[in-house]
Design a protein around this motif. Structure first.
Motif, short mmCIF file in Angstrom:
data_model
loop_
_atom_site.label_atom_id
_atom_site.label_comp_id
_atom_site.label_asym_id
_atom_site.label_seq_id
_atom_site.Cartn_x
_atom_site.Cartn_y
_atom_site.Cartn_z
N UNK A 220 39.65 44.60 43.05
CA UNK A 220 40.88 43.78 43.33
C UNK A 220 39.49 42.25 43.94
N UNK A 221 39.94 41.72 44.01
CA UNK A 221 39.20 40.33 44.15
C UNK A 221 39.25 39.84 45.91
N UNK A 222 38.78 39.54 46.59
CA UNK A 222 38.81 38.58 48.08
C UNK A 222 38.55 37.59 48.15
N UNK A 223 39.69 36.66 48.46
CA UNK A 223 39.33 35.70 48.62
C UNK A 223 39.14 34.72 49.49
N UNK A 224 37.71 34.22 50.42
CA UNK A 224 37.66 33.71 51.65
C UNK A 224 38.25 31.94 51.58
N UNK A 225 38.31 31.03 52.70
CA UNK A 225 38.66 30.43 52.55
C UNK A 225 37.36 29.74 52.70
N UNK A 226 37.01 28.30 52.42
CA UNK A 226 35.57 27.91 51.95
C UNK A 226 35.43 26.82 53.66
N UNK A 227 36.61 26.74 53.93
CA UNK A 227 36.40 26.14 55.33
C UNK A 227 35.86 26.77 56.44
N UNK A 228 36.85 27.76 56.67
CA UNK A 228 36.84 29.28 57.82
C UNK A 228 36.13 30.52 57.46
N UNK A 229 36.17 30.77 56.17
CA UNK A 229 35.78 32.09 55.67
C UNK A 229 36.42 33.04 56.54
N UNK A 230 37.84 32.87 56.04
CA UNK A 230 38.85 33.73 56.43
C UNK A 230 40.14 34.32 54.68
N UNK A 231 40.01 35.46 55.36
CA UNK A 231 40.81 35.77 54.14
C UNK A 231 41.37 35.16 54.02
N UNK A 232 41.55 35.29 52.71
CA UNK A 232 43.05 33.96 52.06
C UNK A 232 44.11 35.40 51.64
N UNK A 233 43.51 35.77 50.18
CA UNK A 233 43.79 36.75 49.19
C UNK A 233 43.80 37.42 49.08
N UNK A 234 44.12 38.85 48.64
CA UNK A 234 43.43 39.78 47.78
C UNK A 234 44.49 39.51 46.54
N UNK A 235 43.99 39.67 45.50
CA UNK A 235 44.39 39.44 43.53
C UNK A 235 43.46 41.09 43.07
N UNK A 236 44.72 41.18 41.75
CA UNK A 236 43.99 41.76 40.88
C UNK A 236 44.01 41.07 39.32
N UNK A 237 43.72 41.64 38.64
CA UNK A 237 43.65 40.50 37.11
C UNK A 237 43.56 41.35 36.14
N UNK A 238 45.16 41.30 35.30
CA UNK A 238 45.04 42.05 34.98
C UNK A 238 46.21 42.97 34.61
N UNK A 239 46.53 43.88 34.25
CA UNK A 239 47.30 45.01 33.75
C UNK A 239 47.64 45.61 34.74
N UNK A 240 48.39 46.40 35.50
CA UNK A 240 48.48 47.16 36.71
C UNK A 240 49.47 48.98 36.11
#
Length: 178
Positions: A143-163
């Protein structure tokens, strides 16, 4: 004397009738609470339809307070095609427990604009509280965790590729779906 007997009889009758009515009322309330539920996900409710053809109303989807999985792919993508029957089956099996969506970015590219999509397929996971899913071990689950650059808040969790179905079910189980 008949008047006193009649009054005593009425009081005794009331002592029996009132508790019986209370028991009946409680039973009726219990019955309607437990057996008269409308399912969260009716078949004609577009919020639970798999294929997305218009803007996703995340606020509306989050209001159901169940986990959400959005798969961004395309009909021309081979891994996406392999996932298609899995998404369809899980959407039917887990309806009302999780919201599963598929966005064909080949046809509806603008629908992916608000999401961190760099490859397809990419899945976005949102927990029942409307927050980005936080995996126990992001690296192990790829999984990839994306944080906001401005607030450092966790904004998305993604998985790339087939599951696979098992991989998706494992994530959903960790999110509390049974």
């Amino acid at each position: 004397m008949d008047e006193r007997k009649s009054e005593k009889f009425s009081k005794n009758r009331a002592k029996i009738i009132i508790p019986v009515l209370i028991v009946i009322a409680i039973g009726a309330i219990w019955y309607f609470k437990n057996f008269n539920k409308t399912p969260i996900a009716k078949d004609d409710n577009s919020d639970f339809a798999l294929h997305v053809t218009g803007r996703l109303d995340l606020k509306q989807l989050k209001s159901y307070e169940i986990p959400i999985m959005i798969d961004f792919g395309a009909d021309s993508c081979i891994p996406c095609k392999e996932m298609s029957p899995v998404l369809k089956a899980l959407n039917e099996e887990l309806r009302g427990k999780v919201i599963i969506k598929f966005v064909d970015v080949g046809q509806y590219q603008s629908l992916a604009n608000d999401y961190p999509i760099s490859v397809i397929p990419t899945q976005v996971f949102i927990d029942k509280d409307g927050k980005p899913y936080t995996p126990k071990n992001a690296e192990a689950s790829q999984m990839k965790i994306y944080d906001s650059k401005e607030t450092d808040e966790h904004v998305f969790t993604t998985h790339e590729g087939g599951m696979t179905k098992d991989q998706i079910l494992q994530v959903l189980k960790e999110m509390g779906v049974e």
